[in-house]
Motif scaffolding. Sequence first.
Motif, PDB file in Angstrom:
ATOM      1  N   UNK A 197       0.833  -1.195   0.000  1.00 13.36           N
ATOM      2  CA  UNK A 197       0.000   0.000   0.000  1.00 13.36           C
ATOM      3  C   UNK A 197       0.871   1.250   0.000  1.00 13.36           C
ATOM      4  N   UNK A 198       1.892   1.275   0.830  1.00 11.15           N
ATOM      5  CA  UNK A 198       2.789   2.428   0.897  1.00 11.15           C
ATOM      6  C   UNK A 198       3.477   2.666  -0.445  1.00 11.15           C
ATOM      7  N   UNK A 199       3.944   1.601  -1.081  1.00 11.24           N
ATOM      8  CA  UNK A 199       4.587   1.729  -2.391  1.00 11.24           C
ATOM      9  C   UNK A 199       3.599   2.220  -3.436  1.00 11.24           C
ATOM     10  N   UNK A 200       2.373   1.739  -3.363  1.00  9.86           N
ATOM     11  CA  UNK A 200       1.327   2.167  -4.295  1.00  9.86           C
ATOM     12  C   UNK A 200       1.038   3.658  -4.131  1.00  9.86           C
ATOM     13  N   UNK A 201       0.972   4.128  -2.898  1.00  5.86           N
ATOM     14  CA  UNK A 201       0.773   5.552  -2.649  1.00  5.86           C
ATOM     15  C   UNK A 201       1.921   6.376  -3.224  1.00  5.86           C
ATOM     16  N   UNK A 202       3.140   5.907  -3.055  1.00  5.12           N
ATOM     17  CA  UNK A 202       4.297   6.616  -3.611  1.00  5.12           C
ATOM     18  C   UNK A 202       4.214   6.673  -5.131  1.00  5.12           C
ATOM     19  N   UNK A 203       3.815   5.574  -5.739  1.00  4.48           N
ATOM     20  CA  UNK A 203       3.688   5.542  -7.202  1.00  4.48           C
ATOM     21  C   UNK A 203       2.658   6.537  -7.702  1.00  4.48           C
ATOM     22  N   UNK A 204       1.466   6.529  -7.119  1.00  7.88           N
ATOM     23  CA  UNK A 204       0.422   7.436  -7.611  1.00  7.88           C
ATOM     24  C   UNK A 204       0.752   8.890  -7.292  1.00  7.88           C
ATOM     25  N   UNK A 205       1.530   9.133  -6.232  1.00 11.89           N
ATOM     26  CA  UNK A 205       1.932  10.498  -5.879  1.00 11.89           C
ATOM     27  C   UNK A 205       3.104  10.985  -6.731  1.00 11.89           C
ATOM     28  N   UNK A 206       3.724  10.070  -7.472  1.00 15.70           N
ATOM     29  CA  UNK A 206       4.893  10.444  -8.250  1.00 15.70           C
ATOM     30  C   UNK A 206       6.083  10.763  -7.358  1.00 15.70           C
ATOM     31  N   UNK A 207       6.114  10.132  -6.197  1.00 17.12           N
ATOM     32  CA  UNK A 207       7.179  10.367  -5.215  1.00 17.12           C
ATOM     33  C   UNK A 207       8.241   9.279  -5.336  1.00 17.12           C
ATOM     34  N   UNK A 243      -4.750  12.019   3.148  1.00 13.42           N
ATOM     35  CA  UNK A 243      -4.477  11.886   1.721  1.00 13.42           C
ATOM     36  C   UNK A 243      -4.427  13.243   1.043  1.00 13.42           C
ATOM     37  N   UNK A 244      -5.310  14.124   1.436  1.00 10.27           N
ATOM     38  CA  UNK A 244      -5.396  15.449   0.834  1.00 10.27           C
ATOM     39  C   UNK A 244      -4.440  16.433   1.508  1.00 10.27           C
ATOM     40  N   UNK A 245      -4.607  16.659   2.779  1.00  8.03           N
ATOM     41  CA  UNK A 245      -3.884  17.710   3.475  1.00  8.03           C
ATOM     42  C   UNK A 245      -2.417  17.444   3.722  1.00  8.03           C
ATOM     43  N   UNK A 246      -2.030  16.189   3.953  1.00 13.32           N
ATOM     44  CA  UNK A 246      -0.635  15.871   4.250  1.00 13.32           C
ATOM     45  C   UNK A 246       0.113  15.333   3.032  1.00 13.32           C
ATOM     46  N   UNK A 247      -0.507  14.406   2.319  1.00 11.73           N
ATOM     47  CA  UNK A 247       0.153  13.801   1.163  1.00 11.73           C
ATOM     48  C   UNK A 247      -0.060  14.601  -0.114  1.00 11.73           C
ATOM     49  N   UNK A 248      -1.012  15.524  -0.069  1.00 12.31           N
ATOM     50  CA  UNK A 248      -1.317  16.411  -1.202  1.00 12.31           C
ATOM     51  C   UNK A 248      -1.718  15.652  -2.467  1.00 12.31           C
ATOM     52  N   UNK A 249      -2.427  14.542  -2.293  1.00 11.44           N
ATOM     53  CA  UNK A 249      -2.921  13.812  -3.463  1.00 11.44           C
ATOM     54  C   UNK A 249      -4.047  14.614  -4.101  1.00 11.44           C
ATOM     55  N   UNK A 250      -3.963  14.792  -5.408  1.00 14.02           N
ATOM     56  CA  UNK A 250      -5.019  15.520  -6.110  1.00 14.02           C
ATOM     57  C   UNK A 250      -6.067  14.537  -6.626  1.00 14.02           C
ATOM     58  N   UNK A 251      -7.093  15.042  -7.258  1.00 16.86           N
ATOM     59  CA  UNK A 251      -8.196  14.183  -7.725  1.00 16.86           C
ATOM     60  C   UNK A 251      -7.734  13.147  -8.746  1.00 16.86           C
ATOM     61  N   UNK A 252      -6.803  13.505  -9.606  1.00 16.18           N
ATOM     62  CA  UNK A 252      -6.290  12.535 -10.588  1.00 16.18           C
ATOM     63  C   UNK A 252      -5.546  11.400  -9.888  1.00 16.18           C
ATOM     64  N   UNK A 253      -4.746  11.745  -8.887  1.00 19.39           N
ATOM     65  CA  UNK A 253      -4.014  10.724  -8.143  1.00 19.39           C
ATOM     66  C   UNK A 253      -4.966   9.847  -7.336  1.00 19.39           C
ATOM     67  N   UNK A 311      -5.533   5.874  -7.702  1.00 12.11           N
ATOM     68  CA  UNK A 311      -5.495   5.011  -6.520  1.00 12.11           C
ATOM     69  C   UNK A 311      -6.768   4.169  -6.436  1.00 12.11           C
ATOM     70  N   UNK A 312      -7.913   4.772  -6.752  1.00 16.29           N
ATOM     71  CA  UNK A 312      -9.193   4.053  -6.712  1.00 16.29           C
ATOM     72  C   UNK A 312      -9.227   2.904  -7.710  1.00 16.29           C
ATOM     73  N   UNK A 313      -8.493   3.018  -8.795  1.00 16.93           N
ATOM     74  CA  UNK A 313      -8.411   1.932  -9.782  1.00 16.93           C
ATOM     75  C   UNK A 313      -7.411   0.869  -9.332  1.00 16.93           C
TER      76      UNK A 313
END
Length: 99
Positions: A17-27, A41-51, A55-57
């Motif tokens: 899960x952590x690796x997946x979050x990094x991938x979708x965040x481009x980190x 997800x929004x306030x700390x990781x700054x994931x936008x709607x596209x990310x 992630x939802x997929x």
Amino acid sequence: MSDREPALPAEPLNRVLAALLAEVAGAPPAWADRLAPHARLDGDLLLDECELAELAVRLPARFGPAADLAALRAGLDLAALEALTVADLQALLPEEDRR
């Protein structure tokens, strides 16, 4: 520490899960090592709607249909959407994948 760097983890997270979050965040992959369950997800990781859409997929593709981020988000008001955390994502995973 940059805007996209989460705090050090307090509890273990599922590494996939952590690796997946990094991938979708481009980190960078090392970013995943610093994820914390309380990171929003929004306030700390700054994931936008596209990310979040990506992630939802990817969550159900990797963890099965119960990992349905879209269904979780559909039932939340704006304040709850802003408060959604990494721990909330981990709670969607099948029991055997939660650690």
